[in-house]
Design a protein around this motif. Structure first.
Motif, PDB file in Angstrom:
ATOM      1  N   GLN A   5     -19.421 -68.859  11.120  1.00  0.00           N
ATOM      2  CA  GLN A   5     -19.210 -68.378   9.744  1.00  0.00           C
ATOM      3  C   GLN A   5     -18.024 -67.417   9.688  1.00  0.00           C
ATOM      4  O   GLN A   5     -17.239 -67.452   8.742  1.00  0.00           O
ATOM      5  N   ASN A   6     -17.870 -66.561  10.699  1.00  0.00           N
ATOM      6  CA  ASN A   6     -16.738 -65.630  10.732  1.00  0.00           C
ATOM      7  C   ASN A   6     -15.415 -66.382  10.783  1.00  0.00           C
ATOM      8  O   ASN A   6     -14.440 -65.986  10.136  1.00  0.00           O
ATOM      9  N   GLU A   7     -15.369 -67.442  11.549  1.00  0.00           N
ATOM     10  CA  GLU A   7     -14.149 -68.245  11.636  1.00  0.00           C
ATOM     11  C   GLU A   7     -13.856 -68.938  10.303  1.00  0.00           C
ATOM     12  O   GLU A   7     -12.703 -69.013   9.867  1.00  0.00           O
ATOM     13  N   LYS A   8     -14.901 -69.426   9.645  1.00  0.00           N
ATOM     14  CA  LYS A   8     -14.728 -70.057   8.330  1.00  0.00           C
ATOM     15  C   LYS A   8     -14.220 -69.040   7.313  1.00  0.00           C
ATOM     16  O   LYS A   8     -13.340 -69.350   6.510  1.00  0.00           O
ATOM     17  N   ASN A   9     -14.795 -67.832   7.362  1.00  0.00           N
ATOM     18  CA  ASN A   9     -14.353 -66.782   6.442  1.00  0.00           C
ATOM     19  C   ASN A   9     -12.892 -66.431   6.671  1.00  0.00           C
ATOM     20  O   ASN A   9     -12.126 -66.280   5.715  1.00  0.00           O
ATOM     21  N   LYS A  10     -12.500 -66.287   7.919  1.00  0.00           N
ATOM     22  CA  LYS A  10     -11.109 -65.962   8.243  1.00  0.00           C
ATOM     23  C   LYS A  10     -10.182 -67.078   7.780  1.00  0.00           C
ATOM     24  O   LYS A  10      -9.123 -66.820   7.206  1.00  0.00           O
ATOM     25  N   LYS A  11     -10.575 -68.313   7.996  1.00  0.00           N
ATOM     26  CA  LYS A  11      -9.767 -69.447   7.568  1.00  0.00           C
ATOM     27  C   LYS A  11      -9.586 -69.426   6.053  1.00  0.00           C
ATOM     28  O   LYS A  11      -8.486 -69.643   5.541  1.00  0.00           O
ATOM     29  N   TRP A  12     -10.671 -69.145   5.317  1.00  0.00           N
ATOM     30  CA  TRP A  12     -10.581 -69.084   3.860  1.00  0.00           C
ATOM     31  C   TRP A  12      -9.656 -67.947   3.428  1.00  0.00           C
ATOM     32  O   TRP A  12      -8.801 -68.130   2.553  1.00  0.00           O
ATOM     33  N   ARG A  13      -9.825 -66.749   4.050  1.00  0.00           N
ATOM     34  CA  ARG A  13      -8.973 -65.608   3.697  1.00  0.00           C
ATOM     35  C   ARG A  13      -7.509 -65.901   3.961  1.00  0.00           C
ATOM     36  O   ARG A  13      -6.645 -65.537   3.166  1.00  0.00           O
ATOM     37  N   ASP A  14      -7.223 -66.562   5.070  1.00  0.00           N
ATOM     38  CA  ASP A  14      -5.841 -66.900   5.397  1.00  0.00           C
ATOM     39  C   ASP A  14      -5.237 -67.875   4.387  1.00  0.00           C
ATOM     40  O   ASP A  14      -4.057 -67.791   4.058  1.00  0.00           O
ATOM     41  N   LYS A  15      -6.051 -68.787   3.885  1.00  0.00           N
ATOM     42  CA  LYS A  15      -5.574 -69.772   2.915  1.00  0.00           C
ATOM     43  C   LYS A  15      -5.480 -69.195   1.505  1.00  0.00           C
ATOM     44  O   LYS A  15      -4.769 -69.729   0.664  1.00  0.00           O
ATOM     45  N   ASN A  16      -6.229 -68.138   1.228  1.00  0.00           N
ATOM     46  CA  ASN A  16      -6.352 -67.602  -0.126  1.00  0.00           C
ATOM     47  C   ASN A  16      -6.010 -66.116  -0.181  1.00  0.00           C
ATOM     48  O   ASN A  16      -6.753 -65.320  -0.768  1.00  0.00           O
ATOM     49  N   LYS A  17      -4.888 -65.748   0.409  1.00  0.00           N
ATOM     50  CA  LYS A  17      -4.524 -64.337   0.514  1.00  0.00           C
ATOM     51  C   LYS A  17      -4.435 -63.642  -0.842  1.00  0.00           C
ATOM     52  O   LYS A  17      -4.946 -62.541  -1.019  1.00  0.00           O
ATOM     53  N   LYS A  18      -3.810 -64.292  -1.807  1.00  0.00           N
ATOM     54  CA  LYS A  18      -3.629 -63.670  -3.112  1.00  0.00           C
ATOM     55  C   LYS A  18      -4.981 -63.464  -3.811  1.00  0.00           C
ATOM     56  O   LYS A  18      -5.252 -62.383  -4.337  1.00  0.00           O
ATOM     57  N   HIS A  19      -5.810 -64.464  -3.793  1.00  0.00           N
ATOM     58  CA  HIS A  19      -7.127 -64.351  -4.434  1.00  0.00           C
ATOM     59  C   HIS A  19      -8.010 -63.357  -3.685  1.00  0.00           C
ATOM     60  O   HIS A  19      -8.750 -62.577  -4.299  1.00  0.00           O
ATOM     61  N   ASN A  20      -7.911 -63.335  -2.371  1.00  0.00           N
ATOM     62  CA  ASN A  20      -8.689 -62.384  -1.568  1.00  0.00           C
ATOM     63  C   ASN A  20      -8.272 -60.947  -1.892  1.00  0.00           C
ATOM     64  O   ASN A  20      -9.132 -60.065  -2.011  1.00  0.00           O
ATOM     65  N   ARG A  21      -6.984 -60.707  -2.060  1.00  0.00           N
ATOM     66  CA  ARG A  21      -6.488 -59.376  -2.421  1.00  0.00           C
ATOM     67  C   ARG A  21      -7.033 -58.983  -3.798  1.00  0.00           C
ATOM     68  O   ARG A  21      -7.484 -57.855  -4.003  1.00  0.00           O
ATOM     69  N   TYR A  22      -7.003 -59.933  -4.739  1.00  0.00           N
ATOM     70  CA  TYR A  22      -7.550 -59.694  -6.073  1.00  0.00           C
ATOM     71  C   TYR A  22      -9.022 -59.281  -5.985  1.00  0.00           C
ATOM     72  O   TYR A  22      -9.441 -58.294  -6.600  1.00  0.00           O
TER      73      TYR A  22
END
Length: 60
Positions: A5-22
């Motif tokens: 799950q941690n790897e999936k979360n990191k992958k999502w954050r890396d792909k969605n940097k702008k939305h994650n920052r928001y």
């Protein structure tokens, strides 16, 4: 090999940097308002929100 799950979360954050920052900024601002803001802080934030709302209204 299955991702943890941690790897999936990191992958999502890396792909969605702008939305994650928001999401991060939104969470931080809500926590500040709920837990730490003084009356003066809230007055200032209300003014900032009104200004921002006007800006957004002009864009739309």
């Amino acid at each position: 090999m299955a991702l943890t799950q941690n790897e999936k979360n990191k992958k999502w954050r890396d792909k969605n940097k702008k939305h994650n920052r928001y999401l991060s900024y939104r969470s931080t601002s809500r926590s500040f308002i709920r837990k730490l803001a003084t009356a003066d802080d809230l007055k200032e934030l209300i003014n900032l929100i009104e200004e921002r709302s006007k800006e957004i209204g002009k864009e739309g």
